[in-house]
Write a protein that holds these residues in place. Structure first.
Motif, mmCIF file in Angstrom:
data_model
loop_
_atom_site.group_PDB
_atom_site.id
_atom_site.type_symbol
_atom_site.label_atom_id
_atom_site.label_comp_id
_atom_site.label_asym_id
_atom_site.label_seq_id
_atom_site.Cartn_x
_atom_site.Cartn_y
_atom_site.Cartn_z
ATOM 1 N N ARG A 24 -3.317 -10.488 -5.921
ATOM 2 C CA ARG A 24 -4.718 -10.735 -6.253
ATOM 3 C C ARG A 24 -5.675 -10.375 -5.113
ATOM 4 O O ARG A 24 -6.776 -9.866 -5.348
ATOM 5 C CB ARG A 24 -4.898 -12.204 -6.657
ATOM 6 C CG ARG A 24 -6.336 -12.571 -7.000
ATOM 7 C CD ARG A 24 -6.415 -13.915 -7.670
ATOM 8 N NE ARG A 24 -5.674 -14.932 -6.923
ATOM 9 C CZ ARG A 24 -5.407 -16.140 -7.410
ATOM 10 N NH1 ARG A 24 -5.776 -16.445 -8.652
ATOM 11 N NH2 ARG A 24 -4.768 -17.025 -6.688
ATOM 12 N N LEU A 25 -5.274 -10.628 -3.876
ATOM 13 C CA LEU A 25 -6.144 -10.349 -2.734
ATOM 14 C C LEU A 25 -5.992 -8.918 -2.215
ATOM 15 O O LEU A 25 -6.555 -8.571 -1.183
ATOM 16 C CB LEU A 25 -5.871 -11.341 -1.602
ATOM 17 C CG LEU A 25 -6.217 -12.802 -1.912
ATOM 18 C CD1 LEU A 25 -5.988 -13.662 -0.692
ATOM 19 C CD2 LEU A 25 -7.651 -12.938 -2.397
ATOM 20 N N GLN A 26 -5.208 -8.102 -2.931
ATOM 21 C CA GLN A 26 -5.062 -6.670 -2.628
ATOM 22 C C GLN A 26 -4.529 -6.430 -1.216
ATOM 23 O O GLN A 26 -4.924 -5.475 -0.542
ATOM 24 C CB GLN A 26 -6.389 -5.941 -2.828
ATOM 25 C CG GLN A 26 -6.912 -6.040 -4.245
ATOM 26 C CD GLN A 26 -8.163 -5.215 -4.466
ATOM 27 O OE1 GLN A 26 -8.486 -4.334 -3.680
ATOM 28 N NE2 GLN A 26 -8.873 -5.510 -5.533
ATOM 29 N N ARG A 27 -3.612 -7.269 -0.796
ATOM 30 C CA ARG A 27 -3.015 -7.086 0.525
ATOM 31 C C ARG A 27 -1.720 -6.286 0.458
ATOM 32 O O ARG A 27 -1.073 -6.089 1.478
ATOM 33 C CB ARG A 27 -2.787 -8.453 1.172
ATOM 34 C CG ARG A 27 -4.111 -9.101 1.541
ATOM 35 C CD ARG A 27 -3.959 -10.481 2.060
ATOM 36 N NE ARG A 27 -5.268 -11.032 2.407
ATOM 37 C CZ ARG A 27 -5.496 -12.317 2.642
ATOM 38 N NH1 ARG A 27 -4.500 -13.176 2.577
ATOM 39 N NH2 ARG A 27 -6.699 -12.737 2.948
ATOM 40 N N ASP A 28 -1.346 -5.868 -0.732
ATOM 41 C CA ASP A 28 -0.176 -5.007 -0.891
ATOM 42 C C ASP A 28 -0.558 -3.604 -0.461
ATOM 43 O O ASP A 28 -1.317 -2.912 -1.117
ATOM 44 C CB ASP A 28 0.327 -5.042 -2.332
ATOM 45 C CG ASP A 28 -0.786 -4.902 -3.371
ATOM 46 O OD1 ASP A 28 -1.834 -5.557 -3.222
ATOM 47 O OD2 ASP A 28 -0.613 -4.126 -4.326
ATOM 48 N N VAL A 29 -0.023 -3.154 0.664
ATOM 49 C CA VAL A 29 -0.554 -1.975 1.322
ATOM 50 C C VAL A 29 -0.176 -0.671 0.625
ATOM 51 O O VAL A 29 -0.782 0.373 0.906
ATOM 52 C CB VAL A 29 -0.107 -1.927 2.801
ATOM 53 C CG1 VAL A 29 -0.658 -3.128 3.562
ATOM 54 C CG2 VAL A 29 1.410 -1.862 2.924
ATOM 55 N N LEU A 30 0.814 -0.681 -0.269
ATOM 56 C CA LEU A 30 1.180 0.565 -0.929
ATOM 57 C C LEU A 30 0.125 1.057 -1.910
ATOM 58 O O LEU A 30 0.225 2.178 -2.406
ATOM 59 C CB LEU A 30 2.531 0.408 -1.648
ATOM 60 C CG LEU A 30 3.745 0.532 -0.728
ATOM 61 C CD1 LEU A 30 5.009 0.080 -1.428
ATOM 62 C CD2 LEU A 30 3.903 1.962 -0.229
ATOM 63 N N ARG A 31 -0.897 0.266 -2.169
ATOM 64 C CA ARG A 31 -2.005 0.781 -2.976
ATOM 65 C C ARG A 31 -2.918 1.690 -2.139
ATOM 66 O O ARG A 31 -3.824 2.319 -2.673
ATOM 67 C CB ARG A 31 -2.805 -0.352 -3.615
ATOM 68 C CG ARG A 31 -3.555 -1.248 -2.676
ATOM 69 C CD ARG A 31 -4.438 -2.228 -3.452
ATOM 70 N NE ARG A 31 -3.679 -3.280 -4.105
ATOM 71 C CZ ARG A 31 -4.082 -3.894 -5.225
ATOM 72 N NH1 ARG A 31 -5.211 -3.531 -5.800
ATOM 73 N NH2 ARG A 31 -3.348 -4.865 -5.747
ATOM 74 N N ARG A 32 -2.678 1.761 -0.805
ATOM 75 C CA ARG A 32 -3.443 2.666 0.066
ATOM 76 C C ARG A 32 -2.754 4.041 0.068
ATOM 77 O O ARG A 32 -1.546 4.135 0.365
ATOM 78 C CB ARG A 32 -3.525 2.137 1.490
ATOM 79 C CG ARG A 32 -3.746 0.647 1.606
ATOM 80 C CD ARG A 32 -5.105 0.202 1.178
ATOM 81 N NE ARG A 32 -5.101 -1.267 1.094
ATOM 82 C CZ ARG A 32 -5.693 -1.953 0.144
ATOM 83 N NH1 ARG A 32 -6.331 -1.330 -0.822
ATOM 84 N NH2 ARG A 32 -5.648 -3.268 0.131
ATOM 85 N N GLU A 68 0.035 -3.920 -14.298
ATOM 86 C CA GLU A 68 -0.880 -2.803 -14.519
ATOM 87 C C GLU A 68 -1.349 -2.216 -13.195
ATOM 88 O O GLU A 68 -1.427 -0.997 -13.029
ATOM 89 C CB GLU A 68 -2.080 -3.275 -15.346
ATOM 90 C CG GLU A 68 -1.730 -3.616 -16.793
ATOM 91 C CD GLU A 68 -2.908 -4.207 -17.548
ATOM 92 O OE1 GLU A 68 -3.976 -4.441 -16.916
ATOM 93 O OE2 GLU A 68 -2.778 -4.447 -18.760
ATOM 94 N N GLU A 69 -1.656 -3.083 -12.219
ATOM 95 C CA GLU A 69 -2.105 -2.596 -10.915
ATOM 96 C C GLU A 69 -0.956 -1.935 -10.150
ATOM 97 O O GLU A 69 -1.180 -1.031 -9.340
ATOM 98 C CB GLU A 69 -2.683 -3.754 -10.109
ATOM 99 C CG GLU A 69 -3.971 -4.320 -10.706
ATOM 100 C CD GLU A 69 -4.494 -5.516 -9.938
ATOM 101 O OE1 GLU A 69 -3.974 -5.800 -8.841
ATOM 102 O OE2 GLU A 69 -5.418 -6.180 -10.440
#
Length: 356
Positions: A24-32, A68-69
């Motif tokens: 939820r806080l978008q700290r999963d770095v593989l989305r970069r 989904e994300e």
């Protein structure tokens, strides 16, 4: 013993864990993009990729949105693995939903849970969705562990939570590795009661965002340390002040409690391994400056390696630089002779390339 050594042919392997895709806080770095590009290049260099648990963040009360994300990253990984490389998936506690139905079915039919059981990809809607997202790769799903080479076992590591409820060994002591199995996989699956992650799920989905964000940070620290008490400080102090203290405290707890707990759980399950690869605690190692003796915490027991994580946690990393033990991008690489070592893959990236 339920955990006797495998004699499987060894191939070059990359093991990663704790991606927490869709957090939820978008700290999963593989989305970069820069981070994902590095991982995909590493996949090209090996014959087999192992996703060792907590691949998708499913304990925040929003598993469908998290999937989904996570979809673009999973598709990229699946394309990099392709049909010519092996892909193994070993769920952990934050993506236990993938195998929960199968585990319950085994219990309902009074079938014993094997340590390295292979699970059909169609055994739950969540697992089916993950398998589809990883196409054209053909993932094999094992739970709760899998042999990667002769004497090399991989487990997400969440069974340490049960052992951490027991009295800890005295600092500096090196108790013996359990000689006989006295626990079953079922015992660890039942666990000792409500986990900190379960509390997070119950509260985080109902409280205002500012409060739930604090719970998210606390839960991240809890899974980092494998402890439920230390992270309460995060709600009271800002990350730049707390980070050095937290990293030091959690590192001490990791060495004193987390490593012995992992070895103890393996011994109580009757695992006959020379090396155990695990994640869950988010602290890669052993790293060059670590005391290697601490990574064989029980006399006569296996050497431990931790994959680290792919999450940027400000509470631990504010003001830190690459090389920090909780820096994201940790992995374990196993060569074709079965030799395993921890590697860090994101040490050339700056915080700005990792943060939302």
């Amino acid at each position: 013993m339920c955990g006797s050594r495998s004699a499987a042919v060894t191939v070059s392997t990359l093991v990663i864990s704790d991606l927490h895709l869709g957090s939820r806080l978008q700290r999963d770095v593989l989305r970069r993009p820069a981070v994902l590009e590095i991982l995909l290049a590493q996949i090209e260099r090996v014959d087999r990729l192992v996703l060792l648990g907590d691949v998708v963040e499913m304990l925040e009360g929003r598993p469908r949105q998290a999937m989904e994300e996570a979809q673009p990253v999973l598709e990229a990984i699946g394309n990099a693995v392709g049909r010519d490389r092996e892909l193994l998936v070993v769920p952990g506690n934050h993506d236990h939903r993938l195998v929960r139905r199968w585990v319950r079915d085994q219990a309902r039919h009074e079938r014993p849970l094997e340590l390295t059981a292979e699970i059909p990809g169609s055994s739950s809607p969540a697992l089916s969705a993950l398998v589809r997202a990883l196409r054209p790769a053909r993932p094999q799903v094992h739970y709760p562990a899998v042999w990667l080479a002769d004497g090399v076992l991989a487990h997400h590591g969440h069974y340490v939570d049960r052992e951490l409820m027991a009295p800890r060994p005295e600092p500096g002591s090196r108790p013996p590795y359990p000689q006989e199995a006295d626990q079953r996989v079922e015992d660890y699956e039942r666990g000792p009661g409500a986990s900190f992650a379960a509390v997070q799920l119950a509260l985080g989905s109902t409280l205002p965002r500012g409060v739930s964000a604090a719970i998210d940070r606390a839960a991240a620290a809890a899974r980092t340390a494998g402890m439920a008490a230390a992270p309460a400080l995060d709600a009271a102090l800002p990350a730049p002040i707390l980070a050095p203290f937290s990293a030091g405290l959690l590192g001490q707890q990791f060495r004193r409690a987390g490593l012995p707990a992992m070895a103890t759980a393996a011994g109580r399950l009757g695992v006959d391994a020379r090396t155990i690869v695990f994640g869950h605690l988010h602290r890669a190692g052993p790293l060059p400056d670590d005391d290697r003796a601490e990574w064989t915490p029980l006399a006569g027991g296996p050497r431990l390696l931790n994959t680290g994580c792919w999450v940027y946690e400000p509470m631990l990393l504010a003001g830190a630089k690459p090389g920090h033990p909780y820096w994201p991008g940790g992995a374990v690489r196993i060569d074709a002779r079965g030799r395993a070592r921890t590697v860090t893959l994101l040490d050339d990236l700056e915080p700005a390339q990792l943060l939302p």
